[in-house]
Design a protein around this motif. Structure first.
Motif, PDB file in Angstrom:
ATOM      1  N   ASP A  47      15.323 -45.221  50.705  1.00 35.69           N
ATOM      2  CA  ASP A  47      15.501 -46.120  51.856  1.00 35.69           C
ATOM      3  C   ASP A  47      14.218 -46.121  52.687  1.00 35.69           C
ATOM      4  O   ASP A  47      13.990 -45.257  53.528  1.00 35.69           O
ATOM      5  CB  ASP A  47      16.689 -45.650  52.686  1.00 35.69           C
ATOM      6  N   ILE A  48      13.340 -47.104  52.412  1.00 31.54           N
ATOM      7  CA  ILE A  48      12.036 -47.173  53.096  1.00 31.54           C
ATOM      8  C   ILE A  48      12.199 -47.435  54.583  1.00 31.54           C
ATOM      9  O   ILE A  48      11.483 -46.876  55.422  1.00 31.54           O
ATOM     10  CB  ILE A  48      11.157 -48.269  52.456  1.00 31.54           C
ATOM     11  N   ASP A  49      13.139 -48.316  54.929  1.00 29.76           N
ATOM     12  CA  ASP A  49      13.342 -48.630  56.348  1.00 29.76           C
ATOM     13  C   ASP A  49      13.730 -47.372  57.140  1.00 29.76           C
ATOM     14  O   ASP A  49      13.276 -47.156  58.265  1.00 29.76           O
ATOM     15  CB  ASP A  49      14.432 -49.700  56.500  1.00 29.76           C
ATOM     16  N   TYR A  50      14.580 -46.559  56.537  1.00 22.79           N
ATOM     17  CA  TYR A  50      15.007 -45.326  57.204  1.00 22.79           C
ATOM     18  C   TYR A  50      13.820 -44.366  57.382  1.00 22.79           C
ATOM     19  O   TYR A  50      13.674 -43.736  58.427  1.00 22.79           O
ATOM     20  CB  TYR A  50      16.106 -44.641  56.384  1.00 22.79           C
ATOM     21  N   TRP A  52      10.684 -45.242  57.666  1.00 21.44           N
ATOM     22  CA  TRP A  52       9.839 -45.758  58.756  1.00 21.44           C
ATOM     23  C   TRP A  52      10.465 -45.472  60.124  1.00 21.44           C
ATOM     24  O   TRP A  52       9.761 -45.083  61.069  1.00 21.44           O
ATOM     25  CB  TRP A  52       9.650 -47.273  58.595  1.00 21.44           C
ATOM     26  N   LYS A  53      11.768 -45.670  60.202  1.00 17.35           N
ATOM     27  CA  LYS A  53      12.467 -45.465  61.474  1.00 17.35           C
ATOM     28  C   LYS A  53      12.353 -44.016  61.949  1.00 17.35           C
ATOM     29  O   LYS A  53      11.968 -43.739  63.089  1.00 17.35           O
ATOM     30  CB  LYS A  53      13.937 -45.853  61.310  1.00 17.35           C
TER      31      LYS A  53
END
Length: 578
Positions: A47-50, A52-53
């Motif tokens: 999960d790339i978005d996670y 980054w977050k």
């Protein structure tokens, strides 16, 4: 140590340093958990978005850590340095206001070391305390709690590791602390030998003792160096051993953690976080141990500084002091049955001294070496206090005056001619800051110093080197006499201050003193070895072993006093004339 900081450290600055340290620790403790979340929830699931977050959160906490650390360092340094500055000022103020009895109890070299090196030790420890001593326990408790939450089974490793670490740090404390404490006394000795070598360099060269002094300094230097090397060798073991313990701990965590991961009882991210918390726990122990090693040295320094503050002054001031009257004329100086004994001395330096003098009179004091001449005149401005009897000025005991007021009424020329680095004008205005150039030149004229000062193109603005080393002994003595004459006083004391003058200059200077209008309205006290210097005095006191064995004019004593006759006889044999 805390006693010295009280009132010298701003509580608000300290509070600010503590707050920023707490913020720094909290931010640091959040980073391993965020790393664990990235691995467990982001990397494992792709999960790339996670990632980054959570990564942005980590960057935010990292920036917060940096800002809090910078603010903590700034405030800790400010609080500690301010405390050191105030402590040095207070020590200097205490020393300046000491009686001679107090000052004699601590060597000058030790006083310098205590004001510089000892204060620095205390400053450094307070900086570390505001940094590490606050950080370490908070981080230790926080990291332990968070590590236990990640996996309580792995925390059993600390039951083995921490006792080993504590044992090692305990051995380090036992070996290092005595040597840290010894550093201060060895620094004292090094400073004393070095200072004696500098101040006595002419004597050393004259007696060809260069090699002896070099060997003496080398001995003190090697003693200091050996102790410092031993301390550093002991401390050098600390970081490698602690690093080995930390590495061993990581190996154990990975070993047992991998088994837990293999059994699906633990996530990879939790293992990474646990390793970070383990490092924080061990680092906390190390920081606390290092502080506990340095604190004893700082405590030794604090004790040495406190010894200065604990010196009990013998110069007590009255709760309702009388005002000093420094107007010309009408002054009276009286000694009544005065006894004096130096601190810890077996015999009295002065015994039953009685005499009186009034404005316009000159009292001369003569006697053999060690007869108590300087001790007597030192009682007038209260450099020392009489043991029994009284010294009174203008009808009041000198103890009833405010010290500052009393000393404003007395102008003193010490045995040793002391000049300060700066301009000649600054030196001559030492006793009267608002003195005019005319007053200074008038004093120089009386002191027979006008000619050689005027010969210099810079005049009163000529540079005076440290201790007045750019003047001859006779010139320094005349300049210190001039400095005393610039000051308008009720009593002028010349403590063997004509000794470096030739007979002609001595005679002309004394004639100028007698002819000066202000001096004719003041009391003059002269301590001298020469009969020629005291012969014109209104009253001559002959001292022998602290006792007044003769009192009268030159002609009276010449006829009736055996000790005075012996002094005359000894000086005539040397070619002097009474």
């Amino acid at each position: 140590m805390f006693k010295l900081a009280k009132g010298r450290m701003s509580p608000w600055v300290v509070f600010g340093a503590v707050i920023f340290m707490v913020i720094q620790v909290i931010a640091n403790l959040n980073l391993p958990s965020l790393t664990s979340d990235i691995v467990n929830n982001g990397v494992v699931n792709g999960d790339i978005d996670y990632i980054w977050k959570v990564g942005m959160k980590m960057i935010g906490f990292s920036l917060l850590t940096i800002i809090a650390a910078v603010c903590n360092v700034f405030l800790s340094s400010k609080a500690s340095m301010k405390m050191g500055s105030r402590l040095r000022n207070d020590i200097y103020s205490k020393v300046i206001n000491m009686s001679n009895d107090e000052y004699d109890q601590i060597e000058t070299s030790s006083m310098i070391t205590r004001t510089t090196n000892d204060v620095i030790q205390i400053q450094n420890v307070y900086i570390m305390m505001l940094r590490m001593m606050i950080m370490a326990p908070i981080m230790l408790i926080g990291a332990s709690f968070l590590a236990y939450n990640k996996d309580h089974k792995l925390t059993l490793i600390f039951l083995v590791v921490l006792p080993i670490l504590l044992l090692f740090m305990g051995i380090l404390l036992v070996l290092a602390v005595p040597k840290f404490k010894a550093m201060q006394t060895k620094t004292d000795r090094l400073n004393r030998v070095f200072r004696e070598g500098l101040t006595g360099v002419r004597v050393i060269r004259a007696f060809r003792q260069d090699q002896f002094e070099q060997d003496r300094f080398e001995d003190a230097n090697q003693d200091f160096t050996k102790n410092a090397i031993n301390v550093n060798v002991i401390m050098a073991f600390a970081f490698p051993v602690i690093q080995m313990i930390m590495s061993g701990t990581n190996v154990a965590i990975i070993w047992f953690g991998s088994k837990l991961i293999g059994a699906q009882a633990m996530q990879v991210g939790n293992l990474i976080a646990f390793m970070t918390y383990a490092a924080q726990i061990l680092m906390s122990f190390m920081m606390l141990s290092m502080i506990f090693i340095l604190i004893p040295r700082a405590q030794a320094s604090a004790k040495r500084i406190q010894e200065i503050f604990d010196l009990q002054t013998t110069l007590k001031e009255e709760t309702a002091p009388i005002e000093a009257d420094n107007t010309p004329g009408g002054h009276q100086l009286v000694f009544e049955h005065v006894d004096y004994r130096y601190a810890n001395a077996e015999n009295k330096a002065l015994v039953n001294v009685d005499f009186a003098a009034k404005s316009g009179q000159t009292v001369a004091i003569i006697g053999g070496t060690g007869s108590g001449k300087s001790s007597l005149v030192n009682l007038i401005p209260r450099f020392y206090d009489a043991e029994t009897g009284s010294v009174s000025l203008d009808g009041s005991d000198v103890k009833k005056y405010v010290l500052e007021d009393l000393r404003s009424m007395v102008s003193f020329v010490p045995q040793k001619a002391v000049l300060f680095r700066g301009t000649l004008r600054d030196n001559l205005k030492f006793g009267k800051a608002d003195a005019t150039d005319d007053e200074i030149w008038h004093a120089l004229e009386i002191a027979q110093a006008k000619d050689f000062v005027a010969e210099n193109p810079d005049g009163l603005d000529q540079i005076v080197e440290q201790n007045g080393d750019n003047y001859s002994g006779g010139q320094r003595q005349r300049l210190t006499i001039a400095r005393a004459l610039v000051k308008q006083a009720a009593v002028y004391i010349f403590d063997d201050s004509f000794s470096a003058l030739d007979f002609k200059t001595d005679a002309v200077l004394r004639q100028a003193l007698q002819a000066d209008e202000h001096m004719q309205q003041s009391i003059i006290v002269i301590v001298a070895e020469r009969i020629a210097t005291v012969a014109d005095a209104d009253t001559i006191l002959v001292l022998d072993e602290g006792k007044v064995v003769g009192k009268g004019s030159h002609d009276e004593l010449k006829e009736t006093n055996e000790v005075y006759q012996e002094i005359i006889s000894s000086q005539i044999k040397k070619g002097d004339e009474a």
